[in-house]
Design an enzyme around this catalytic site. Structure first.
Site, PDB file in Angstrom:
ATOM      1  N   CYS A 136       0.827  -1.197   0.000  1.00  0.00           N
ATOM      2  CA  CYS A 136       0.000   0.000   0.000  1.00  0.00           C
ATOM      3  C   CYS A 136       0.866   1.253   0.000  1.00  0.00           C
ATOM      4  O   CYS A 136       2.067   1.199   0.198  1.00  0.00           O
ATOM      5  CB  CYS A 136      -0.920   0.001   1.211  1.00  0.00           C
TER       6      CYS A 136
ATOM      7  N   ARG B 196       2.792   1.599  -7.137  1.00  0.00           N
ATOM      8  CA  ARG B 196       2.947   0.511  -6.183  1.00  0.00           C
ATOM      9  C   ARG B 196       1.832  -0.525  -6.320  1.00  0.00           C
ATOM     10  O   ARG B 196       1.962  -1.648  -5.838  1.00  0.00           O
ATOM     11  CB  ARG B 196       2.964   1.065  -4.749  1.00  0.00           C
TER      12      ARG B 196
ATOM     13  N   TRP C 224      -3.946  -1.993  -1.453  1.00  0.00           N
ATOM     14  CA  TRP C 224      -3.866  -3.199  -2.257  1.00  0.00           C
ATOM     15  C   TRP C 224      -4.388  -4.319  -1.377  1.00  0.00           C
ATOM     16  O   TRP C 224      -3.799  -4.655  -0.359  1.00  0.00           O
ATOM     17  CB  TRP C 224      -2.432  -3.461  -2.684  1.00  0.00           C
TER      18      TRP C 224
ATOM     19  N   ASN D  73       0.217   0.214   6.213  1.00  0.00           N
ATOM     20  CA  ASN D  73       0.854  -0.597   5.178  1.00  0.00           C
ATOM     21  C   ASN D  73       1.421  -1.824   5.863  1.00  0.00           C
ATOM     22  O   ASN D  73       2.157  -1.707   6.842  1.00  0.00           O
ATOM     23  CB  ASN D  73       1.966   0.204   4.499  1.00  0.00           C
ATOM     24  N   GLY D  74       1.085  -3.025   5.354  1.00  0.00           N
ATOM     25  CA  GLY D  74       1.590  -4.251   5.948  1.00  0.00           C
ATOM     26  C   GLY D  74       0.473  -5.215   6.281  1.00  0.00           C
ATOM     27  O   GLY D  74      -0.649  -5.088   5.795  1.00  0.00           O
TER      28      GLY D  74
ATOM     29  N   GLU E  89      13.149 -14.120 -17.721  1.00  0.00           N
ATOM     30  CA  GLU E  89      12.791 -12.717 -17.496  1.00  0.00           C
ATOM     31  C   GLU E  89      11.930 -12.190 -18.636  1.00  0.00           C
ATOM     32  O   GLU E  89      10.972 -11.437 -18.408  1.00  0.00           O
ATOM     33  CB  GLU E  89      14.062 -11.881 -17.337  1.00  0.00           C
TER      34      GLU E  89
ATOM     35  N   LYS F 131       8.140 -10.684 -18.202  1.00  0.00           N
ATOM     36  CA  LYS F 131       7.738  -9.363 -18.671  1.00  0.00           C
ATOM     37  C   LYS F 131       6.472  -9.458 -19.529  1.00  0.00           C
ATOM     38  O   LYS F 131       5.554  -8.654 -19.382  1.00  0.00           O
ATOM     39  CB  LYS F 131       8.863  -8.730 -19.509  1.00  0.00           C
TER      40      LYS F 131
ATOM     41  N   GLU G  50       3.418 -10.283 -17.371  1.00  0.00           N
ATOM     42  CA  GLU G  50       3.078  -9.206 -16.443  1.00  0.00           C
ATOM     43  C   GLU G  50       2.228  -8.123 -17.089  1.00  0.00           C
ATOM     44  O   GLU G  50       1.261  -7.652 -16.480  1.00  0.00           O
ATOM     45  CB  GLU G  50       4.362  -8.554 -15.901  1.00  0.00           C
TER      46      GLU G  50
ATOM     47  N   HIS H 198      11.721 -32.862 -23.575  1.00  0.00           N
ATOM     48  CA  HIS H 198      11.244 -33.478 -22.338  1.00  0.00           C
ATOM     49  C   HIS H 198       9.869 -32.957 -21.924  1.00  0.00           C
ATOM     50  O   HIS H 198       9.514 -33.018 -20.745  1.00  0.00           O
ATOM     51  CB  HIS H 198      12.259 -33.260 -21.222  1.00  0.00           C
TER      52      HIS H 198
ATOM     53  N   LYS I 153       4.277  -2.762  -7.326  1.00  0.00           N
ATOM     54  CA  LYS I 153       5.712  -2.559  -7.533  1.00  0.00           C
ATOM     55  C   LYS I 153       6.519  -3.066  -6.348  1.00  0.00           C
ATOM     56  O   LYS I 153       7.460  -3.836  -6.500  1.00  0.00           O
ATOM     57  CB  LYS I 153       5.989  -1.071  -7.761  1.00  0.00           C
TER      58      LYS I 153
END
Length: 607
Positions: A2, A27, A74, A99-100, A481, A485, A488, A504, A602
């Site tokens: 948050c 964020r 969030w 926040n948390g 990566e 991306k 996301e 495989h 973020k």
């Protein structure tokens, strides 16, 4: 996850709060709200969705005052809804932003309900407001109530608190979640992130775990976890305020991709003398710690984990040390055996990644020392590690990391060199690698010239639902990566495999509807990779290959973008950039929210 902003001032604070929230949008959040003290009462305004909805509500029915707190949420407890949005209040007396996560909130909630408190949300945060109010009813002042309440909270939190009976004081506290105090003239502020406050100050104070603060217009008082009044140093923000603006670019992500040549130079600045590494950049104890290091353990999450996977190839090949790479969120719950002469290397853009911090704290007593690779100097990860190396990437606003990732890779190569010196690495190799690193800005500028070609290529992905990424050796983590991306920001399902693993299992998925992306530099693995690509073509798969000049020809079903020739050690850095551009352009074509993709944040400051 948050965002928190708070202000105590001589002027109206609503504009400061709203601008701060706008700067924290990166964020990730699902609702926003603020509470402002007008001198008599605390008014509250909350809305679901973007900060703009809160701005519109403030314009329609403004709340006014010179003391206030604000928040972007969030969701962790309770669905995104106005009644779950912060600030949370106990009656009309206490307002709290948080926040948390409070892990024991259910038992605290049951206790408070038994006392007669009525809850209006499903959040863990509301228990904090009611606990404070319970203390106030027993005769405690807010300053006396805060440490008593904090002592009962299990988990992580950063708090901003205002009380109806104190119209000129802003209270704050932190444990395990980021919080900074902004130091102004005739006004002071709190925030989760310095970026939120850059329009009003560039001077900041970082609270330690367990600290409680009381801010007025003219004074900042801080008490540590023992209740002793302390002074925390004030530092000046090192990046310009316009680093948080998009400028000529359509999105922050594109801006940050194009900033990478400059960032590469920034990572090296002050760390080199000629073509030699200055070990002092890691900290005063660096030489002694590196001398005693017999192995390396890397802990990280997400993109930073991929950087760590690349570093494992370097550390084992150049430094000759055993190196393991672990996902921090899994490692912290394992009874891992860690040799005592192990250097712990943690990687985090924000330095506040909850799982990485928790893993560091858990293993700290069982290792030789810890080294943090980080972008935020005052962060918890840096403060709690014996050594650190800042990446100097500047603020990264886009949720999908770009310049933070490549700057981490450069910092990890510098770390590899420092370790290699003790383990038989020829001095000529150090000179060679650093000489090559100095060419990175120029090389990346050349790679960025392929932007239009990559845009043209991206059209082939816009209507697809799945993509496979392939790489070998140190380029396999780069393929991972690239897949991260794409998923996301475009919401296309993507995954990466070592190309040698195709037979495989993954070959069963290959058809004309699944584009296959490969990274193909000219190294010892190239011939084997070419054979793997032929396996894809034989099954009707369409290939999109980023290859070194002269190594692969375009033909039917094989689309090639030729990149500049680079040394083995620069390949992971150089081949990261076109994959970033590909994911960006595909997302733009699909019309997604590039900088703030759905369901993501973020700074992952909760488990």
């Amino acid at each position: 996850m948050c965002g928190i902003v708070g202000a105590v001032s001589e002027r109206q604070v609503s504009g400061i709060l709203l601008e701060g929230l706008s700067r924290l949008e990166y964020r990730g959040y699902d609702s926003a709200g603020m509470a402002i003290h007008d001198g008599d009462v605390v008014g509250r305004l909350r809305r679901i969705g973007k900060v703009q909805a809160l701005k519109d509500a403030q314009a329609a029915t403004p709340i006014k005052g010179t003391l206030g707190i604000a928040h972007t949420r969030w969701a962790t407890h309770g669905v995104p809804a106005e009644h779950n949005a912060h600030p949370h209040m106990s009656g009309d007396s206490v307002a709290v932003v948080h926040n948390g996560i409070i892990e024991n909130f259910e038992s605290l909630k049951a206790e408070l309900i038994a006392e007669g408190f009525v809850f209006s949300s499903e959040t863990d945060t509301e228990v904090i407001a009611h606990l404070l109010e319970s203390q106030l009813k027993s005769g405690a002042s807010l300053l006396e109530a805060l440490p008593k309440v904090i002592a009962r909270l299990e988990g992580a939190f950063a708090l901003g608190v205002v009380q109806r009976d104190i119209p000129d004081q802003l209270f704050t506290a932190r444990k395990g979640s980021p919080l900074v105090i902004g130091v102004g003239i005739g006004e002071n502020f709190i925030a989760s992130d310095q970026l939120a406050l850059l329009p009003v100050t560039d001077r900041f104070m970082f609270l330690e775990d367990g600290d409680i603060g009381c801010l007025t217009r003219e004074e900042i008082l801080v008490w540590d976890a023992t209740g002793k009044q302390v002074e925390r140093p004030v530092s000046q923000f090192e990046y310009a305020a316009n680093s948080a603006e998009k400028g000529e670019y359509k999105h922050f992500m594109l801006k940050e991709i194009f900033e990478q040549p400059e960032v590469m130079a920034n990572v090296l600045e002050g760390r080199l003398s000629g073509n030699n590494l200055l070990e002092q950049c890691f900290g005063a104890q660096a030489a002694d710690i590196f001398d005693r290091t017999k192995g390396v353990l890397i802990l990280a999450c997400g993109t930073s984990y991929h950087a760590g996977m690349v570093a494992r190839y370097w550390i084992e090949e150049i430094a000759g040390l055993p190196c393991s790479v672990e996902v921090a969120s899994e490692f912290r719950y394992r009874k891992a055996v860690v040799p005592a002469d192990t250097l712990l290397l943690t990687i985090s853009q924000s330095g506040e990644t909850a799982d990485t911090l928790a893993a560091l704290r858990d293993v700290q007593s069982r290792i030789l020392a810890s080294l943090a690779i980080c972008n935020v100097p005052g962060s918890s990860l840096v403060r709690e590690s014996q050594l650190s190396l800042m990446t100097h990437a500047g603020p990264e606003i886009g949720v999908a990391s770009t310049k933070a990732f490549t700057s981490q890779l450069v910092a990890l190569m510098l770390t590899t060199i420092a370790l290699g010196r003790r383990n038989g690495m020829p001095e000529s190799l150090e000179t060679e690698i650093i000489s090559q690193l100095r060419t990175l800005p120029q090389i990346l500028n050349e790679v960025l010239k392929f932007d239009q070609a990559i845009l043209d290529m991206s059209a082939a992905f816009a209507e697809k639902n799945h993509t496979l990424f392939l790489g070998r050796g140190a380029l396999y983590p780069i393929a991972m990566e690239g897949a991260l991306k794409l998923k996301e920001i475009s919401y296309i399902h993507a995954e990466a495999y070592p190309a040698g693993e195709l037979k495989h299992g993954p070959l069963a998925l290959v058809d004309k509807e699944m584009p296959v992306v490969a990274v193909a530099p000219h190294n010892d693995m190239l011939d084997k990779l070419k054979a793997n690509l032929q396996e894809v073509r034989a099954r009707g798969g369409e290939l999109f290959v980023f290859a070194e000049q002269g190594t692969l020809k375009a033909e039917e079903g094989i689309h090639v973008i030729e990149l500049p020739s680079v040394s083995l050690w620069l390949e992971p850095l150089v081949y990261s950039v076109p994959l970033q551009l590909l994911s960006y352009h595909v997302a733009v074509l699909k019309g997604t929210d590039v900088d703030q993709p759905r369901n993501l944040a973020k700074s992952v400051t909760v488990e």
